[in-house]
Motif scaffolding. Sequence first.
Motif, PDB file in Angstrom:
ATOM      1  N   LYS A 153       0.841  -1.206   0.000  1.00 48.82           N
ATOM      2  CA  LYS A 153       0.000   0.000   0.000  1.00 48.82           C
ATOM      3  C   LYS A 153       0.867   1.244   0.000  1.00 48.82           C
ATOM      4  N   ASN A 154       1.954   1.232   0.736  1.00 46.62           N
ATOM      5  CA  ASN A 154       2.841   2.388   0.789  1.00 46.62           C
ATOM      6  C   ASN A 154       3.504   2.644  -0.562  1.00 46.62           C
ATOM      7  N   LEU A 155       4.047   1.602  -1.188  1.00 51.79           N
ATOM      8  CA  LEU A 155       4.662   1.754  -2.503  1.00 51.79           C
ATOM      9  C   LEU A 155       3.621   2.206  -3.530  1.00 51.79           C
ATOM     10  N   PHE A 156       2.437   1.634  -3.452  1.00 49.97           N
ATOM     11  CA  PHE A 156       1.366   2.015  -4.355  1.00 49.97           C
ATOM     12  C   PHE A 156       0.985   3.484  -4.160  1.00 49.97           C
ATOM     13  N   ASP A 157       0.888   3.924  -2.908  1.00 46.55           N
ATOM     14  CA  ASP A 157       0.533   5.324  -2.636  1.00 46.55           C
ATOM     15  C   ASP A 157       1.567   6.281  -3.216  1.00 46.55           C
ATOM     16  N   TRP A 158       2.842   6.006  -2.987  1.00 51.62           N
ATOM     17  CA  TRP A 158       3.896   6.845  -3.566  1.00 51.62           C
ATOM     18  C   TRP A 158       3.808   6.836  -5.089  1.00 51.62           C
ATOM     19  N   SER A 159       3.639   5.666  -5.663  1.00 51.17           N
ATOM     20  CA  SER A 159       3.606   5.530  -7.121  1.00 51.17           C
ATOM     21  C   SER A 159       2.412   6.261  -7.727  1.00 51.17           C
ATOM     22  N   SER A 160       1.260   6.147  -7.091  1.00 51.23           N
ATOM     23  CA  SER A 160       0.053   6.766  -7.643  1.00 51.23           C
ATOM     24  C   SER A 160       0.109   8.287  -7.570  1.00 51.23           C
ATOM     25  N   ARG A 161       0.942   8.827  -6.705  1.00 53.57           N
ATOM     26  CA  ARG A 161       1.114  10.284  -6.660  1.00 53.57           C
ATOM     27  C   ARG A 161       1.977  10.770  -7.831  1.00 53.57           C
ATOM     28  N   ILE A 162       2.809   9.897  -8.338  1.00 53.54           N
ATOM     29  CA  ILE A 162       3.641  10.232  -9.496  1.00 53.54           C
ATOM     30  C   ILE A 162       2.846  10.030 -10.779  1.00 53.54           C
ATOM     31  N   LYS A 163       2.120   8.916 -10.830  1.00 56.14           N
ATOM     32  CA  LYS A 163       1.367   8.554 -12.036  1.00 56.14           C
ATOM     33  C   LYS A 163       0.117   7.797 -11.598  1.00 56.14           C
ATOM     34  N   ARG A 164      -1.032   8.415 -11.760  1.00 59.64           N
ATOM     35  CA  ARG A 164      -2.280   7.774 -11.315  1.00 59.64           C
ATOM     36  C   ARG A 164      -2.479   6.415 -11.986  1.00 59.64           C
ATOM     37  N   ASP A 165      -2.095   6.288 -13.257  1.00 60.09           N
ATOM     38  CA  ASP A 165      -2.244   5.033 -13.993  1.00 60.09           C
ATOM     39  C   ASP A 165      -1.102   4.081 -13.653  1.00 60.09           C
ATOM     40  N   VAL A 166      -1.041   3.698 -12.399  1.00 60.39           N
ATOM     41  CA  VAL A 166       0.059   2.867 -11.898  1.00 60.39           C
ATOM     42  C   VAL A 166       0.255   1.625 -12.759  1.00 60.39           C
ATOM     43  N   TYR A 167      -0.825   0.973 -13.128  1.00 61.48           N
ATOM     44  CA  TYR A 167      -0.729  -0.289 -13.864  1.00 61.48           C
ATOM     45  C   TYR A 167      -0.553  -0.093 -15.377  1.00 61.48           C
ATOM     46  N   ALA A 168      -0.528   1.147 -15.812  1.00 64.14           N
ATOM     47  CA  ALA A 168      -0.135   1.521 -17.181  1.00 64.14           C
ATOM     48  C   ALA A 168      -0.896   0.788 -18.292  1.00 64.14           C
ATOM     49  N   HIS A 169      -2.175   0.475 -18.036  1.00 60.81           N
ATOM     50  CA  HIS A 169      -3.033  -0.175 -19.036  1.00 60.81           C
ATOM     51  C   HIS A 169      -2.503  -1.546 -19.472  1.00 60.81           C
ATOM     52  N   LYS A 170      -1.741  -2.189 -18.617  1.00 62.09           N
ATOM     53  CA  LYS A 170      -1.168  -3.502 -18.946  1.00 62.09           C
ATOM     54  C   LYS A 170      -2.172  -4.610 -18.649  1.00 62.09           C
ATOM     55  N   PRO A 171      -2.184  -5.658 -19.474  1.00 59.38           N
ATOM     56  CA  PRO A 171      -2.975  -6.834 -19.114  1.00 59.38           C
ATOM     57  C   PRO A 171      -2.393  -7.415 -17.824  1.00 59.38           C
ATOM     58  N   THR A 172      -3.300  -7.760 -16.927  1.00 59.51           N
ATOM     59  CA  THR A 172      -2.878  -8.109 -15.571  1.00 59.51           C
ATOM     60  C   THR A 172      -3.611  -9.343 -15.068  1.00 59.51           C
ATOM     61  N   VAL A 173      -2.892 -10.170 -14.334  1.00 60.17           N
ATOM     62  CA  VAL A 173      -3.491 -11.287 -13.610  1.00 60.17           C
ATOM     63  C   VAL A 173      -3.237 -11.047 -12.131  1.00 60.17           C
ATOM     64  N   PHE A 174      -4.303 -11.062 -11.362  1.00 66.59           N
ATOM     65  CA  PHE A 174      -4.215 -10.909  -9.912  1.00 66.59           C
ATOM     66  C   PHE A 174      -4.370 -12.281  -9.261  1.00 66.59           C
ATOM     67  N   LEU A 175      -3.478 -12.581  -8.349  1.00 68.72           N
ATOM     68  CA  LEU A 175      -3.520 -13.812  -7.570  1.00 68.72           C
ATOM     69  C   LEU A 175      -3.560 -13.446  -6.088  1.00 68.72           C
ATOM     70  N   ALA A 176      -3.913 -14.397  -5.268  1.00 61.52           N
ATOM     71  CA  ALA A 176      -3.837 -14.238  -3.818  1.00 61.52           C
ATOM     72  C   ALA A 176      -3.818 -15.628  -3.203  1.00 61.52           C
ATOM     73  N   ALA A 177      -3.117 -15.738  -2.092  1.00 61.42           N
ATOM     74  CA  ALA A 177      -3.059 -17.015  -1.376  1.00 61.42           C
ATOM     75  C   ALA A 177      -3.067 -16.747   0.117  1.00 61.42           C
ATOM     76  N   SER A 178      -3.645 -17.678   0.843  1.00 62.25           N
ATOM     77  CA  SER A 178      -3.599 -17.604   2.300  1.00 62.25           C
ATOM     78  C   SER A 178      -3.540 -19.019   2.852  1.00 62.25           C
ATOM     79  N   PRO A 179      -3.051 -19.150   4.081  1.00 60.51           N
ATOM     80  CA  PRO A 179      -3.008 -20.484   4.679  1.00 60.51           C
ATOM     81  C   PRO A 179      -4.398 -20.993   5.057  1.00 60.51           C
ATOM     82  N   GLY A 180      -5.366 -20.101   5.161  1.00 59.78           N
ATOM     83  CA  GLY A 180      -6.715 -20.487   5.548  1.00 59.78           C
ATOM     84  C   GLY A 180      -7.629 -20.681   4.358  1.00 59.78           C
TER      85      GLY A 180
END
Length: 175
Positions: free
Chosen positions: A88-115
């Motif tokens: 979140k911190n890196l994202f916040d800094w980055s979004s202040r420089i360029k709102r389009d952080v993900y730069a219109h790139k095709p993206t796959v989001f993953l997530a994992a947890s032990p539960g």
Amino acid sequence: MNIIAFAATNSTKSINKQLVAYAAQKMGGATVEVLDLNDFELPLFSEDKEAELGQPELAKAFLDKISASDGLVISFAEHNGSYTAAYKNLFDWSSRIKRDVYAHKPTVFLAASPGPGGAASVLDAATKSATFFAADVKASLSIPSFYDNFDVEHQKLTNVDLDAALTSALKTLTA
């Protein structure tokens, strides 16, 4: 095809780092650079820090990596139902420089947890907000009960259905 992949955490033992590294290996025909958020550690964002420091070079370097890529694979760790503080911190800094952080790139989001929840809360939050920051989310996948579905010794998914879903999600980056 050049892909940037990273786990949205600074934990050195993160299961999401293991998952994103495994995903990177499955992307035959692509050059995949796996980033470590520890290489982009910044002071805690605030408007006061921004006025003092301006635009940090590490945030610019992170954005440059994304901009130079053809696609992104991000695996979100969940802390108390939300993003890790490091991401979140890196994202916040980055979004202040360029709102389009993900730069219109095709993206796959993953997530994992032990539960059994599979970090679904953070994955849902990331997916819902992605378009506001110029992500073209092609697929998302949650891996629940990580240690039941991933062989840590051999660094691979053992659940055949989840592995097939991951393969299918990753293929969306090249479709």
